[in-house]
Structures are given as structure tokens and as C-alpha cells.
Design a protein around this motif. Structure first.
Motif, PDB file in Angstrom:
ATOM      1  N   ALA A  54      -7.284  -1.371  -2.917  1.00 16.19           N
ATOM      2  CA  ALA A  54      -8.278  -0.448  -3.849  1.00 16.19           C
ATOM      3  C   ALA A  54      -9.004  -0.602  -3.623  1.00 16.19           C
ATOM      4  N   LEU A  55      -9.420  -0.508  -2.063  1.00 15.79           N
ATOM      5  CA  LEU A  55     -10.585  -0.677  -1.039  1.00 15.79           C
ATOM      6  C   LEU A  55      -9.791   1.319  -0.262  1.00 15.79           C
ATOM      7  N   VAL A  56      -8.770   0.477   0.039  1.00 15.43           N
ATOM      8  CA  VAL A  56      -7.724   1.701   1.489  1.00 15.43           C
ATOM      9  C   VAL A  56      -8.043   3.221   0.320  1.00 15.43           C
ATOM     10  N   THR A  57      -6.996   2.735  -0.970  1.00 11.94           N
ATOM     11  CA  THR A  57      -7.103   3.975  -1.725  1.00 11.94           C
ATOM     12  C   THR A  57      -8.636   4.535  -1.987  1.00 11.94           C
ATOM     13  N   SER A  58      -9.099   4.135  -2.196  1.00 13.50           N
ATOM     14  CA  SER A  58     -10.339   4.869  -2.855  1.00 13.50           C
ATOM     15  C   SER A  58     -11.183   5.516  -1.230  1.00 13.50           C
ATOM     16  N   TRP A  59     -11.043   5.027  -0.314  1.00 11.38           N
ATOM     17  CA  TRP A  59     -10.545   6.181   1.316  1.00 11.38           C
ATOM     18  C   TRP A  59     -10.022   7.073   1.164  1.00 11.38           C
ATOM     19  N   ILE A  60      -8.551   6.894   0.716  1.00 13.32           N
ATOM     20  CA  ILE A  60      -7.896   7.856   0.972  1.00 13.32           C
ATOM     21  C   ILE A  60      -7.972   9.759   0.387  1.00 13.32           C
ATOM     22  N   PRO A  61      -8.550   9.784  -0.859  1.00 11.67           N
ATOM     23  CA  PRO A  61      -8.900  10.938  -1.219  1.00 11.67           C
ATOM     24  C   PRO A  61     -10.060  11.467  -0.858  1.00 11.67           C
ATOM     25  N   GLY A  62     -11.333  10.460  -0.770  1.00 11.94           N
ATOM     26  CA  GLY A  62     -12.224  10.582  -0.459  1.00 11.94           C
ATOM     27  C   GLY A  62     -12.705  12.069   1.081  1.00 11.94           C
ATOM     28  N   THR A  63     -11.640  11.333   1.812  1.00 10.39           N
ATOM     29  CA  THR A  63     -11.215  11.943   3.175  1.00 10.39           C
ATOM     30  C   THR A  63     -10.306  13.411   2.385  1.00 10.39           C
ATOM     31  N   TRP A  64      -9.494  13.258   1.719  1.00 10.36           N
ATOM     32  CA  TRP A  64      -8.508  14.508   1.864  1.00 10.36           C
ATOM     33  C   TRP A  64      -9.579  15.685   0.607  1.00 10.36           C
ATOM     34  N   LEU A  65      -9.998  15.038   0.044  1.00  7.61           N
ATOM     35  CA  LEU A  65     -10.928  16.154  -1.039  1.00  7.61           C
ATOM     36  C   LEU A  65     -12.300  16.911  -0.106  1.00  7.61           C
ATOM     37  N   ARG A  66     -12.710  15.530   0.575  1.00 11.44           N
ATOM     38  CA  ARG A  66     -13.467  16.215   1.960  1.00 11.44           C
ATOM     39  C   ARG A  66     -13.277  17.940   2.391  1.00 11.44           C
ATOM     40  N   ILE A  67     -11.961  17.600   3.326  1.00 16.44           N
ATOM     41  CA  ILE A  67     -11.186  18.461   4.201  1.00 16.44           C
ATOM     42  C   ILE A  67     -11.071  19.364   2.980  1.00 16.44           C
ATOM     43  N   VAL A  68     -10.823  19.554   1.999  1.00 17.93           N
ATOM     44  CA  VAL A  68      -9.973  20.756   1.051  1.00 17.93           C
ATOM     45  C   VAL A  68     -11.692  21.230   0.334  1.00 17.93           C
ATOM     46  N   VAL A  69     -12.590  20.468   0.200  1.00 17.75           N
ATOM     47  CA  VAL A  69     -14.078  21.267   0.631  1.00 17.75           C
ATOM     48  C   VAL A  69     -14.313  22.242   1.271  1.00 17.75           C
ATOM     49  N   ALA A  86      -5.891  12.570  -6.048  1.00 24.67           N
ATOM     50  CA  ALA A  86      -7.624  12.145  -6.297  1.00 24.67           C
ATOM     51  C   ALA A  86      -6.699  10.695  -7.090  1.00 24.67           C
ATOM     52  N   ILE A  87      -5.905  11.068  -8.400  1.00 26.18           N
ATOM     53  CA  ILE A  87      -5.650   9.888  -9.067  1.00 26.18           C
ATOM     54  C   ILE A  87      -5.117   8.563  -8.986  1.00 26.18           C
ATOM     55  N   ASN A  88      -5.138   8.874  -7.658  1.00 25.29           N
ATOM     56  CA  ASN A  88      -3.987   7.381  -7.250  1.00 25.29           C
ATOM     57  C   ASN A  88      -5.567   7.158  -6.116  1.00 25.29           C
ATOM     58  N   LEU A 108       0.825  -0.949   0.026  1.00 27.47           N
ATOM     59  CA  LEU A 108      -0.275  -0.264   0.282  1.00 27.47           C
ATOM     60  C   LEU A 108       0.815   1.184   0.405  1.00 27.47           C
ATOM     61  N   LEU A 109       2.230   0.972   0.610  1.00 24.02           N
ATOM     62  CA  LEU A 109       2.837   2.364   1.071  1.00 24.02           C
ATOM     63  C   LEU A 109       3.273   2.552  -0.235  1.00 24.02           C
ATOM     64  N   PHE A 110       4.128   1.684  -0.819  1.00 30.48           N
ATOM     65  CA  PHE A 110       4.755   1.859  -2.292  1.00 30.48           C
ATOM     66  C   PHE A 110       4.259   2.181  -2.847  1.00 30.48           C
ATOM     67  N   ALA A 111       2.629   1.395  -3.393  1.00 28.86           N
ATOM     68  CA  ALA A 111       1.959   1.863  -4.734  1.00 28.86           C
ATOM     69  C   ALA A 111       1.228   3.249  -4.022  1.00 28.86           C
TER      70      ALA A 111
END
Length: 443
Positions: free
Chosen positions: A396-411, A363-365, A332-335
Motif C-alpha cells: 500500500a505504501l509503495v503503490t502510493s508513492w508511485i502515482p504521486g511521483t509520476w503525476l507530479r512530473i506530469v503537472v 493513478a488507480i494503482n 509488488l511487481l505482480f500487483a
């Protein structure tokens, strides 16, 4: 012939209903705590599958999902329908209209997010012992290709859902990310088709095999895009098209099934035909028709087939016996670092600011649905075994979680996603929107 006993039908409907209800329930709860819905849907399979129910109550699991001969094949059929519809819906989200600057950024990101990540993923396959993770095909070359794809792949469905949930689908940032993901994934599906072709050849790789696979894939893509565009443009809405007039949705589903069947017969992968059918429909049809098609397909797909698909993925996982947490954390860390850094450097090279570059990188991750599709196809064709299948699904699941949380903070903070998105007002979709009809404009 073509029939099941009353007891078998009743049993299957009960099992499917339980799986579907759990997928919707956990998907809903996931969204309430700002987690992508797909994570909850896969979790439904984990709860009802070997990971939990099968571990603590194995007889109950077998009775529900293996209660009669052939029940697993019925779930397999629904699983495949869900997979095809997921890819069709992904194609319908393809972006086609750009100004010159956005096209330049998208092109740079496609190259920068694909080639470096793919190469690093390929090289990484030689850095650890892959033998314990090989599937029944026992093909190391196909396995290396799958690893490379898993590093570089991006999710259209999940990132689109995140943008919709946050009300930022109309932004320049969303348009560029979705376009990048679409082109990006088409290229990677070609590589996956090559990997499955090699695996089906019994492990034999020759220049002839490579040329044949590439030629067939390229011809299928170009032929489908050109002929599909012409036929959709000229024949869809004419009065003589009785199938379209009798059922708009039925007509497009027919096209999707035919292209998927053709792709499968050409050993390109059936899912690729479904994806191209969606892309052609998006590009060739008038906007109001493509929007109505997307709404109709989404209503049935995301209420039934796609949740069943993701939940069935969870049913195939056994995280108790076939999952290495330490190896997963390292992978996960490497990818994540590889993909994010590749996009960040590309974005900075084309003179985007650091914060925009970080947003694009995260986002692209997002691997989401395509990451799960990759794992499903690789597992079903014997390229990877169950343990690595679990690694790719969890990635796939964890890397879907990361951008969702980050973009929610940005918005929520009112920060700018990228230049051109200053003072963006989120446009939230109401839950009742899916029940509203889209009327054709008066002639």
C-alpha cells in the motif's frame, strides 16, 4: 469503574503524544520530499515500534507502549476510531455528478479495474504456497479473497491528497479517478465482508453462508443508501432536529457510529458503515453543508485520530523478523503490473489515448489507506499472519508513492492529464485554508 489511575493516564498521554508527534513530523518531512504523508505516518510506528526502537532498545519500547496492563487496548481503541474516521472521510469524497461521457468512462474503468485484477489475484493465490502466511483462522478461501482484493483495491484518501497537493482536484482526470476508486472500493469491501464472515464461521463454507453474507451486505448497502438519503435530505436541517442544531459535527458523528455499530452487529464490518455514512452525507446534503462537514471532520481526524491509526499500523510491523524483502518485491511487481495493465487496456478499449491510459493506470494503482485497512482487517480477523500483514502494508505504501511521483512530473512538465484538461492551471491550497470557516449563504 470507567477510570484509570493518575500514573496510567500520565503514561498513556506521554506515549500517545510521542507517537502523534512522530507521525506528524515524519508525515511533514515526507511531504517536503514529495512523498505521500501516509508513508511518513506509518514510518513513525516503524521508528518507535519493534522494527527500530523495539529491535535496538526492547525495554524502552515495552516501557513506552506496554507500560501498564491495558495500555495496548487504549491504543487499539484510538486505532479503531482513526479507522472509522478514515473511512467516513473517504465517503465524503465520493463523486456524484457526471456528464454522460464521464459516466461512461468511469463505468468502464470500474469494471476493467476490478474484475480482471480480482480474477488474476484470485488465480495467483494458487501459484505460490500460501500456507506460511495463513492467520489463526486457517482459512484458505478467505485468504484468496484478500489477495484478490489487495491486487484490485484503490485509495480514495491518498489519491485525493495527491490531487489536492498538486492543485489538480478540479480536473476532469481527478473527478473520474476518485469516482472510480469510490465505486470500486465499495464492491471490494463487500468481498472483504464475505471473507471475514467465512473466517468467523470457523472455516466452514457453504452455499448458505455465501447467500447469507451476500444478502446481508446487499440489504445493508441498499437500505443505508435509500433510507439514509431520505432521512438526511428531510430531517437534517429542520428546526426540530435538536441534535443537529446543538452540534452539526456531533450529529454526523452520531450517525456514523450508529451505522458502524449496526454493520458490525450484522457481520458486515464496522468500517463499511462508516464509509456508507460518508457517502450518504455527500449525496444527500446541500454542497455547502457537506463541505463544512468534511472540513470539520478532517480537522480533528487528520490532526489526531488518523495519524495515530497509521502510526499504530507501523507499531504492529516488525520488518526485522517478519518481512521477506524478495517475496515483497515480487508481489509488488505482480500487483502493480496487473492493476496498471488492466486499467490501461480498458482505457484504450474505450478509445482513450496511450498517455491518458498510462496516467489512469498509475493513478488507480494507488492502494494507500484502503490497502492498509484491508491488511488491518484481515490481520485482526486472523485471515493473514503478521508476515503477510507487513507485505500488504508495504504494498500500500509503495503503490502510493508511485502515482504521486509520476503525476507530479506530469503537472510540472505541463503535460495533459487527459482530454478536457488542456491548459489546466494548478490550484494549490494554502496551509492556512484549514483554519478558514465556511459560511452558509444568506437566505
Amino acid at each position: 469503574m470507567f477510570s484509570l489511575s493518575g500514573a496510567e493516564i500520565s503514561h498513556f498521554l506521554m506515549a500517545m503524544g510521542c507517537l502523534l508527534a512522530m507521525a506528524h513530523l515524519l508525515g511533514y518531512l515526507a511531504e517536503r520530499i514529495f512523498i505521500p504523508r501516509v508513508i511518513g505516518e506509518v514510518a513513525a510506528g516503524l521508528v518507535l515500534g519493534p522494527t527500530l526502537l523495539g529491535h535496538f532498545f526492547p525495554d524502552a519500547f515495552k516501557w513506552i507502549f506496554l507500560g501498564f496492563a491495558g495500555e495496548d487496548k487504549l491504543f487499539g481503541l484510538l486505532y479503531q476510531f482513526g479507522l472509522l474516521l478514515l473511512m467516513f472521510c473517504s465517503g465524503l469524497k465520493f463523486q456524484t455528478k457526471f456528464n454522460k461521457e464521464d459516466a461512461k468512462i468511469t463505468s468502464a474503468l470500474v469494471i476493467g479495474a476490478t474484475i480482471p485484477a480480482f480474477i488474476v489475484g484470485w488465480l495467483a493465490a494458487g501459484w505460490f504456497n500460501i500456507t506460511p502466511y495463513l492467520g489463526t483462522a486457517n482459512n484458505t478461501l478467505a485468504f484468496k479473497i484478500v489477495i484478490a482484493i489487495s491486487i484490485a483495491v484503490t485509495s480514495i484518501p491518498v489519491i485525493s491528497k495527491i490531487f489536492n497537493d498538486l492543485g489538480i482536484m478540479h480536473t476532469r482526470f481527478a473527478k473520474i479517478v476518485i469516482a472510480c476508486a469510490g465505486i470500486h472500493d465499495v464492491l471490494l469491501w463487500i468481498a472483504l465482508g464475505f471473507a471475514t464472515a467465512i473466517a468467523s464461521e470457523g472455516g466452514v463454507f457453504t452455499v448458505g453462508t455465501a447467500v447469507k453474507s451476500f444478502s446481508i451486505s446487499t440489504a445493508f448497502i441498499l437500505g443505508t443508501l435509500f433510507l439514509g438519503y431520505v432521512l438526511f435530505k428531510r430531517m437534517t436541517v429542520i428546526k426540530q432536529n435538536l441534535l443537529f442544531r446543538s452540534s452539526n459535527l456531533g450529529y454526523f458523528l452520531f450517525i456514523m457510529f450508529m451505522l458502524a455499530s449496526l454493520a458490525g452487529n450484522l457481520h458486515v464490518e464496522a468500517i463499511f458503515g462508516a464509509l456508507l455514512a460518508g457517502i450518504v452525507a455527500k449525496v444527500a446534503l446541500p454542497k455547502v453543508v457537506s463541505e463544512r462537514l468534511e472540513q470539520g471532520v478532517s480537522n480533528i481526524s487528520f490532526s489526531w485520530f488518523i495519524p495515530i491509526y497509521f502510526a499504530t499500523v507501523g507499531l504492529q510491523l516488525d520488518l526485522v523478523r517478519h518481512f521477506n524483502p524478495l517475496f515483497f518485491l515480487g508481489y509488488l511487481l505482480f500487483a502493480t503490473l496487473t492493476q496498471t495493465i488492466a486499467v490501461y487496456i480498458t482505457s484504450r478499449t474505450i478509445k482513450q489515448d496511450p498517455f491518458t491510459s498510462l496516467n489512469l493506470g498509475l493513478a488507480i494503482n494507488d492502494r494507500g489507506g484502503p490497502g492498509i485497512v484491508l491488511s488491518s482487517v484481515a490481520y485482526s480477523t486472523g485471515i493473514i499472519n503478521q508476515e503477510f500483514f507487513a507485505i500488504l502494508v508495504m504494498l500500500a505504501l509503495v503503490t502510493s508513492w508511485i502515482p504521486g511521483t509520476w503525476l507530479r512530473i506530469v503537472v510540472s512538465k505541463g503535460w495533459r492529464l487527459m482530454p478536457g484538461d488542456e491548459k489546466i492551471v494548478p490550484r494549490k491550497r494554502n496551509d492556512d485554508d484549514t483554519f478558514k470557516t465556511i459560511n452558509y449563504p444568506a437566505k
